[in-house]
Design a protein around this motif. Structure first.
Motif, PDB file in Angstrom:
ATOM      1  N   THR B 441      32.512  62.382  39.269  1.00 51.95           N
ATOM      2  CA  THR B 441      31.318  61.694  39.725  1.00 51.95           C
ATOM      3  C   THR B 441      31.574  60.194  39.820  1.00 51.95           C
ATOM      4  N   LEU B 442      32.192  59.638  38.763  1.00 46.69           N
ATOM      5  CA  LEU B 442      32.429  58.197  38.745  1.00 46.69           C
ATOM      6  C   LEU B 442      33.358  57.790  39.886  1.00 46.69           C
ATOM      7  N   LYS B 443      34.326  58.632  40.139  1.00 48.26           N
ATOM      8  CA  LYS B 443      35.268  58.320  41.208  1.00 48.26           C
ATOM      9  C   LYS B 443      34.548  58.346  42.554  1.00 48.26           C
ATOM     10  N   ALA B 444      33.697  59.375  42.723  1.00 50.61           N
ATOM     11  CA  ALA B 444      32.965  59.487  43.991  1.00 50.61           C
ATOM     12  C   ALA B 444      32.053  58.281  44.188  1.00 50.61           C
ATOM     13  N   LEU B 445      31.369  57.846  43.120  1.00 55.94           N
ATOM     14  CA  LEU B 445      30.464  56.700  43.227  1.00 55.94           C
ATOM     15  C   LEU B 445      31.243  55.445  43.612  1.00 55.94           C
ATOM     16  N   GLU B 447      33.959  55.288  45.213  1.00 56.02           N
ATOM     17  CA  GLU B 447      34.391  55.375  46.606  1.00 56.02           C
ATOM     18  C   GLU B 447      33.269  54.983  47.547  1.00 56.02           C
ATOM     19  N   GLU B 448      32.064  55.496  47.252  1.00 54.76           N
ATOM     20  CA  GLU B 448      30.901  55.113  48.060  1.00 54.76           C
ATOM     21  C   GLU B 448      30.691  53.616  47.988  1.00 54.76           C
ATOM     22  N   GLY B 449      30.910  53.062  46.791  1.00 55.15           N
ATOM     23  CA  GLY B 449      30.611  51.666  46.542  1.00 55.15           C
ATOM     24  C   GLY B 449      31.725  50.724  46.946  1.00 55.15           C
ATOM     25  N   LYS B 450      32.752  51.226  47.612  1.00 52.84           N
ATOM     26  CA  LYS B 450      33.891  50.414  48.034  1.00 52.84           C
ATOM     27  C   LYS B 450      34.487  49.649  46.859  1.00 52.84           C
ATOM     28  N   GLY B 451      34.408  50.202  45.693  1.00 49.64           N
ATOM     29  CA  GLY B 451      35.016  49.563  44.530  1.00 49.64           C
ATOM     30  C   GLY B 451      36.127  50.444  44.021  1.00 49.64           C
ATOM     31  N   SER B 452      36.506  50.246  42.772  1.00 47.88           N
ATOM     32  CA  SER B 452      37.572  51.075  42.246  1.00 47.88           C
ATOM     33  C   SER B 452      37.040  51.869  41.055  1.00 47.88           C
TER      34      SER B 452
END
Lengths: 175, 665
Positions: B441-445, B447-452
């Protein structure tokens, strides 16, 4: 002992048994309602004591899933044919002749599933969609391991006979 | 024996239900009777058709909505008796700290209490505190302070051992479940076999993957530390173990974004072979030319997060370092994740008001109040209010393996996506094991957030994720990076890439699988190890042997703009040069992995040898990670099936029945 939090083990169980349970439930209530049955199954798992369930998790899941599926089917008051094969597996797919032949045979086997007596059919579904061991099937169906062996043996023989009979009929017709 | 072709045991045989003796009987019958063989084949075919047919008709997974509802339920209803929403069980690292705190009060007490803790008991913390004898003042001083990221290693080790012994007892009762990793990078099925040696006469150019995953190391750690068990060979990925550590290779100099290094020495597991370490390192961020930063930190406030020495205290230490680099242009905001308050814990504060920010960081404490889901939205609101044009506008979500967005995830992802398009990015920091659903989930978020997304297992990760990455724009510093390793056919007879089993097919395949170029970001580092078989010197010894030229490492990439192509070439000569501590340490970790995998290439290497190598390779060890590896090696001795017995001695006692690996060793 310190264990993984409850949520984690349920999610692990979900990732592992989601597909086999869906296969199994779909064969009983049809693919449209399978998801509901499986969801219910896991919701119940959330409320279980992990230590009690985990040693025989697979048998537990399939037992609950089976009961749920049978309830749903009873509510619908008719038996959903396992073989909705024709919609799901169109036989006009392009491909080499052997592949077509194999698909045809597969359709026949699945079609013949519905002609089996209930217990035999259940044993077959648990074995081939859920990949349960004889021991686990015995637990779910409330019977003995040797009886499971017998049920499956009889079922497979009947399935093959059915398929061969249809083969012969097809041959006669084509002549 | 004569068998009827109508025997039910034939089906049992096909389905793998017979024991060994019975199976052998059937096999004998198959060999002797073509009719039985035909029957077996027919049964197999029917079984396959049933499996395939049933699988084809059913949905493969639950619809997203139902899955989400379930994930929510696993969070919400796991405590049937109206307990708080977030339940936490005692995590092992926390226990270690508890044991350290109570070390002088005797281990028996700790273990007794430990015994007393059943999963699902909410009052674990108070119980433990209530049962513990009052520590004297002196012992109190020994206990780790909340913001202390370094626990005295010797004490910690002792505590870990006590815990491990206890767990070993319990895992014998079979109630420890092996963690099942969900991978962070897309990888195929694990393979238990090893990459073969490839002759340079057939293939002389190879490559290694640049996207590294490190999940296997935390898995191995958990097996050994939590369960006192030998991890199954397929869970041990040598490349992931090696890349789980930070190496101290010199960073690129000048304007170069990348640097590469190659070293060689004798392979410790086979003295006639060479071990080659190839590494690639991207430049760290240049902190003198960074843009202004507007940083909002959303911090998990649950007790399980705050009281674990490997979670909140690590975050606090890293945050303090971030703050030390801020100045008047920057803004910092702190928000409690799930806090009911509409006001941030620390309202946006200029980066030069350090006392205020530091106090807020140090005082951050969990509060046992109701959960409210809109913390992330509020964080974005704060970030928007102080938006810096051309600067870094970023929200950080710091939480742990208990995180789940539940049914909110879809809506949350939409908000995050929208904000990312508007210039506010979201990075996620996952503390604790990130191989489960929370990690995904954290990884997906992120990715959506253009962060790491950064899984944080120790001080180094925390520093890397926050200090090095937080203050810079997230753009690749090198694009389309590819590596090529050209082996000399003259001096190298064959080579073998160590680890990466699932990414390299046998022989030719592996040249193409994952060769696609990747973009690299500031601070990225990769280490690859090759084992080489040198070609014997066939000159007849008439001349002094030349210095063998083993290989050329070539890195091809485009600069940040993507316009200019560049190339780095590193030749590797076997000139007996002194190797770095990085080489020694990587070698030790790889050797450890080979032993765990029971690799056919491991030679007669023992854990003791690994310890020696690791010790030589300790180096400066800024994050304390290498020291932790040494601890792990100590614990290995306690782990059944891990200590090799001398050749020819009696089989080890205490092997669980059926553990062939254990009795083999």
């Amino acid at each position: 002992m310190p264990s993984e939090p409850t949520s984690h083990w349920v999610l692990l169980a979900l990732s592992r048994y989601e597909a086999p349970l869906l296969r199994y439930a779909a064969a009983i209530v049809g693919s449209a309602q399978a998801a509901d049955v499986v969801q219910d199954t896991f919701l119940r798992l959330c409320n279980q004591d992990r230590a009690a369930v985990e040693p025989h998790l697979r048998a537990w899941l399939f037992t609950v899933c089976r009961n749920r599926a049978l309830d749903v089917r009873r509510d619908k008051r008719h038996v959903e044919a396992v073989a909705e094969v024709d919609e799901v597996m169109p036989n006009n797919l392009p491909g080499p002749a052997e592949a077509l032949e194999r698909r045809e045979a597969m359709r026949r086997v699945l079609g013949a599933l519905d002609t089996l007596p209930e217990r035999q059919r259940e044993a077959v579904l648990l074995k081939f969609s859920g990949d349960l061991s004889y021991q686990e099937i015995a637990e779910v169906l409330g019977t003995s391991v040797s009886n499971v062996g017998f049920l499956l043996h009889t079922a497979l023989r009947a399935l093959r006979e059915q398929v061969e009979k249809k083969d012969r009929e097809a041959e006669r017709r084509s002549r | 024996m004569t068998l009827s072709k109508d025997d039910p045991r034939l089906l049992s045989y096909v389905l793998g239900e017979l024991d060994e003796t019975e199976a052998r009987e059937i096999e004998a019958a198959i060999d002797g009777d073509p009719e039985i063989r035909a029957e077996i084949d027919a049964l197999r075919m029917t079984a396959d058709m049933l499996r395939e047919g049933l699988a084809e008709r059913a949905p493969k997974e639950l619809p997203a909505a139902q899955r989400k509802a379930l994930e929510e339920a696993t969070r919400g209803t796991d405590k049937p008796k109206g307990a708080p929403l977030r339940k936490r069980s005692l995590r092992p690292m926390w226990l270690a700290a508890a044991a350290v705190a109570l070390v002088a009060a005797s281990f028996h007490v700790v273990m007794y209490q430990h015994h007393d803790i059943r999963p699902g008991e909410e009052q674990v913390m108070p119980d433990l505190e209530a049962l513990a004898p009052q520590p004297k003042e002196k012992e109190k001083a020994k206990a780790p302070r909340k913001d202390d990221t370094q626990i005295d290693e010797a004490t910690r080790r002792q505590a870990l051992r006590a815990l491990q012994e206890e767990r070993a007892r319990q895992s014998k009762q079979g109630d420890w479940r092996a963690p099942k990793p969900r991978r962070l990078t897309a990888r195929s099925k694990p393979r238990a076999d090893e990459n073969p040696f490839v002759y340079t006469t057939s293939i002389a150019r190879a490559a290694f993957p640049l996207d590294v995953d490190t999940a296997s190391y935390s898995l191995v750690e958990r097996y050994i530390e939590e369960a006192a068990r030998r991890p199954p060979p397929s869970a041990v990925r040598v490349d992931e173990l090696v890349n789980a550590f930070a190496y101290e290779d010199p960073p690129p100099s000048g304007e170069e974004p990348l640097t590469a290094r190659a070293e060689v020495d004798v392979a410790p597991w086979n003295r006639s072979h060479n071990l080659v370490r190839l590494s690639l390192k991207a430049a760290p961020l240049d902190s003198t030319r960074r843009p202004a930063a507007n940083l909002v930190f959303v911090i998990d406030k649950s007790p399980g997060f705050a009281k674990d020495p490997d979670k909140l205290p690590l975050l606090q230490a890293a945050l303090r370092r971030v703050v030390s680099r801020l100045d008047a242009r920057d803004r910092v905001t702190l928000i409690e994740y799930g806090g009911p308050s509409q006001d941030p814990w620390l309202s946006p504060t200029p980066g030069d008001d350090k006392p205020r920010i530091l106090t807020a960081i140090d005082r951050f404490e969990p509060s046992p109040t109701a959960y409210s889901p809109n913390s992330i939205e509020r964080a974005f609101k704060e970030a928007q209010a102080h938006f810096v044009d051309g600067g870094v506008n970023r929200v950080f979500l710091a939480t742990d393996d208990q995180f789940a967005a539940g049914p909110e995830q879809g809506r949350l992802a939409a908000i995050v996506r929208e904000k990312a398009a508007g210039g506010i990015s979201l990075s996620t920091l996952g503390f604790g094991p990130m191989d489960g659903a929370a990690g995904q989930t954290l990884k997906a978020l992120a990715e959506e957030g253009k962060g790491s997304f950064a899984p944080i297992g120790g001080p180094n990760d925390a520093r890397k994720a926050l200090v090095d990455e937080a203050l810079g724009p997230r753009t690749p510093i090198a694009r389309d990076v590819r590596v090529e390793v050209d082996f000399s056919t003259k001096y190298v007879r064959s080579f073998r890439l160590i680890g990466n089993e699932d990414r390299t097919g046998p022989e030719r395949e592996f040249l193409d699988g994952w060769r696609g170029p990747v973009d690299l970001y500031a601070g990225h580092a990769v280490t690859a190890l090759y084992e080489l078989e040198p070609r014997p010197d066939d000159s007849g010894g008439s001349e002094a042997p030349p210095v063998p030229y083993l290989l050329t490492l070539r890195v091809l990439y485009k600069d940040a703009s993507g316009q200019t192509s560049r190339e780095i070439e590193v030749p590797l000569l076997d000139d007996n040069a002194q190797v770095s501590t990085d080489f020694r340490f990587a070698e030790a970790v790889a050797a450890f992995g080979l032993i765990l995998r029971d690799s056919p290439f491991k030679g007669d290497l023992t854990i003791e040898d690994v310890r020696k190598m690791a010790k030589e390779g300790l180096g400066a060890d800024p994050g304390g990670h290498r020291a932790r590896f040494m601890n792990l090696l100590d614990l290995v001795e306690l782990t059944p099936g891990m200590t090799p017995r001398p050749l020819g001695s009696a089989p080890r006692r205490g092997c669980p029945p059926g553990d062939s690996l254990c009795s083999e060793l």
